[in-house]
Scaffold this motif. Structure first.
Motif, PDB file in Angstrom:
ATOM      1  N   CYS A  11      -2.347  -5.542  -8.471  1.00  0.00           N
ATOM      2  CA  CYS A  11      -1.030  -5.441  -8.916  1.00  0.00           C
ATOM      3  C   CYS A  11      -0.659  -4.090  -9.631  1.00  0.00           C
ATOM      4  O   CYS A  11      -1.500  -3.076  -9.873  1.00  0.00           O
ATOM      5  N   TYR A  12       0.566  -3.791  -9.700  1.00  0.00           N
ATOM      6  CA  TYR A  12       1.068  -2.663 -10.428  1.00  0.00           C
ATOM      7  C   TYR A  12       2.281  -3.093 -11.230  1.00  0.00           C
ATOM      8  O   TYR A  12       3.174  -3.758 -10.848  1.00  0.00           O
ATOM      9  N   LEU A  55       6.878   0.361  -6.246  1.00  0.00           N
ATOM     10  CA  LEU A  55       5.823  -0.345  -6.968  1.00  0.00           C
ATOM     11  C   LEU A  55       5.144  -1.067  -6.154  1.00  0.00           C
ATOM     12  O   LEU A  55       3.936  -1.194  -6.278  1.00  0.00           O
ATOM     13  N   ALA A  56       5.604  -1.437  -5.035  1.00  0.00           N
ATOM     14  CA  ALA A  56       4.619  -2.216  -3.838  1.00  0.00           C
ATOM     15  C   ALA A  56       3.589  -1.240  -3.084  1.00  0.00           C
ATOM     16  O   ALA A  56       2.492  -1.552  -3.063  1.00  0.00           O
ATOM     17  N   TYR A  57       4.238   0.045  -3.169  1.00  0.00           N
ATOM     18  CA  TYR A  57       3.166   1.015  -2.787  1.00  0.00           C
ATOM     19  C   TYR A  57       1.760   0.997  -3.617  1.00  0.00           C
ATOM     20  O   TYR A  57       0.662   1.124  -3.127  1.00  0.00           O
ATOM     21  N   GLY A 139       4.373  -9.055  -3.056  1.00  0.00           N
ATOM     22  CA  GLY A 139       5.603  -9.460  -3.994  1.00  0.00           C
ATOM     23  C   GLY A 139       6.085  -8.264  -4.805  1.00  0.00           C
ATOM     24  O   GLY A 139       5.438  -7.793  -5.585  1.00  0.00           O
ATOM     25  N   SER A 140       7.236  -7.931  -4.700  1.00  0.00           N
ATOM     26  CA  SER A 140       7.710  -6.596  -5.514  1.00  0.00           C
ATOM     27  C   SER A 140       9.043  -6.952  -5.980  1.00  0.00           C
ATOM     28  O   SER A 140       9.911  -7.386  -4.934  1.00  0.00           O
ATOM     29  N   GLY A 161       7.780  -5.480 -11.474  1.00  0.00           N
ATOM     30  CA  GLY A 161       6.587  -5.563 -11.131  1.00  0.00           C
ATOM     31  C   GLY A 161       6.132  -5.701  -9.804  1.00  0.00           C
ATOM     32  O   GLY A 161       7.021  -5.959  -8.922  1.00  0.00           O
ATOM     33  N   ALA A 162       4.986  -5.499  -9.445  1.00  0.00           N
ATOM     34  CA  ALA A 162       4.275  -6.029  -7.922  1.00  0.00           C
ATOM     35  C   ALA A 162       3.030  -6.224  -7.920  1.00  0.00           C
ATOM     36  O   ALA A 162       2.153  -6.028  -8.652  1.00  0.00           O
ATOM     37  N   GLY A 163       2.745  -7.177  -6.772  1.00  0.00           N
ATOM     38  CA  GLY A 163       1.290  -7.567  -6.408  1.00  0.00           C
ATOM     39  C   GLY A 163       1.108  -7.657  -4.833  1.00  0.00           C
ATOM     40  O   GLY A 163       2.128  -7.778  -4.122  1.00  0.00           O
TER      41      GLY A 163
END
Ligand code: UT7
Length: 329
Positions: A11-12, A55-57, A139-140, A161-163
């Motif tokens: 995640c990020y 974020l997804a990156y 998921g972002s 957020g992203a994961g």
């Protein structure tokens, strides 16, 4: 048919944090109201110029590094989002290029807060059918890009957020994605939407002045639907697999409101140490809530190899979904 397993996750969240105290300075609200009515304490938001694919990156890069994979080994990628970088090209294409994934394909999937669950199940079909062996499910959302920071009813709720999950064929028959139950009900569309910017109401000076490019939500309507539907769909998937809540090791619901989660868990008869709640730290990150919550479940020792997870989500559309997953690592 081989089951799809989740074999890696990362995640990020962007470093900038907005606390409830920050909102007290910009709208007529209070830390006490936000905590009591939503359970949220803080949320992460991007700096201007950062988009969903950024974020997804970060999340995808971590997945690849953790699993020791080259980007070109990923055969397909699905990006769940309601805040794509642009309407087109798809965020999946931008992400593919950033990651240097040669020879892959992919697409965006729009299903509101159920988006990650829908992407997970879609990706799982490519594995189960034998078409692909490595699929990235992402998921972002940069919700802060579609939030009116003058509207106290919506601005305090959402975060960015992203994961990402890596899906691979399961090594053993009883591990992986066991079942899913999804449904949509378009009659709920008006209760949670971004009215303008699409073909129905293209952007114009008027749509901007009327703030129609922001999230518009009838909170109490969505709340009632979410409490009912999260319970119904969770109960239905348990029943048809001859399972009870006693069999579940961790319940990972979409994080929209602490009260929705607690009401659902109570109706299901789930004891609170099996329920993952992390909305206090992230707010509602739309497509990123389930991976962020899964990462916390692993960190907290609630989710271990062989553990049974019940995922459930409800979101704009309305969309709803549940999935049962026997954890693989
Ligand atoms: O993830 C996608 C799905 N989304 C959801 O599941 C969200 C579902 N809905 C909710 O979580 C809740 O409805 C909200 C958190 C959005 C709102 O909570 P609520 O308890 O349903 O509040 P409400 O909209 O019924 O408003 C109650 C009162 C109103 O004041 P009056 O008219 O009674 O004087 C609002 O103006 O609370 C007021 N209010 C606030 N007060 C302080 C609304 N937002 C705020 C705020 N601070 N931020």
């Amino acid at each position: 048919m081989r089951r799809a397993s989740i074999t890696e996750i990362a995640c990020y969240t962007p470093p900038r944090v907005l606390t409830n105290a920050d909102f007290e300075k910009i709208v007529d609200t209070s830390d006490a109201w936000i905590r009591e009515r939503t359970g949220i304490v803080e949320r992460h938001v991007v700096d201007p110029g950062t988009a969903t694919s950024d974020l997804a990156y970060e999340a995808c890069k971590k997945v690849l590094e953790q699993r020791g994979l080259r980007p070109s080994e990923i055969e397909a990628m699905i990006v769940a989002t309601v805040t794509p970088d642009t309407l087109f090209p798809a965020t999946a294409c931008l992400l593919q290029d950033k990651l240097g994934m040669k020879g892959t394909w992919g697409f965006d999937l729009s299903a509101g807060c159920s988006g990650f669950l829908y992407a997970l199940i879609t990706g799982a079909q490519f594995i189960a059918s034998g078409v692909h062996k490595k699929v990235l499910v992402v998921g972002s959302d940069v919700m802060s890009s579609i939030i009116d920071y003058a509207d106290r009813k919506t601005c305090v709720i959402f975060g960015d957020g992203a994961g990402a999950f890596l899906l691979e064929p399961s090594d053993s028959g009883d591990v992986g994605i066991l079942d899913f139950l999804h449904e949509i009900d378009g009659s709920g569309g008006p209760f949670l939407q971004m009215p303008a910017g699409g073909s129905r109401m293209p952007p114009s000076l008027e749509t901007v002045q009327k703030k129609l490019h922001y999230v518009h939500q009838d909170g109490p309507q969505v709340f009632k639907y979410a409490v009912r539907k999260m319970f119904e769909i969770s109960k239905a998937i348990l029943d048809r697999n001859s399972l009870t809540v006693a069999d579940i090791d961790v319940f990972i619901p979409h994080q929209a409101n602490r009260r929705i989660i607690e009401a659902t868990a109570e109706r299901l008869g789930l004891c609170c140490d099996k329920v993952l709640i992390n909305i206090d730290r992230y707010g509602n990150t739309t497509a990123a809530t389930l991976p962020l919550a899964t990462a916390d479940a692993i960190r907290q020792g609630k989710l271990k190899k062989g553990g049974l997870v019940l995922y459930v989500a409800v979101g704009a559309g309305y969309t709803a979904g549940a999935a049962l997953v026997r954890w693989a690592f």
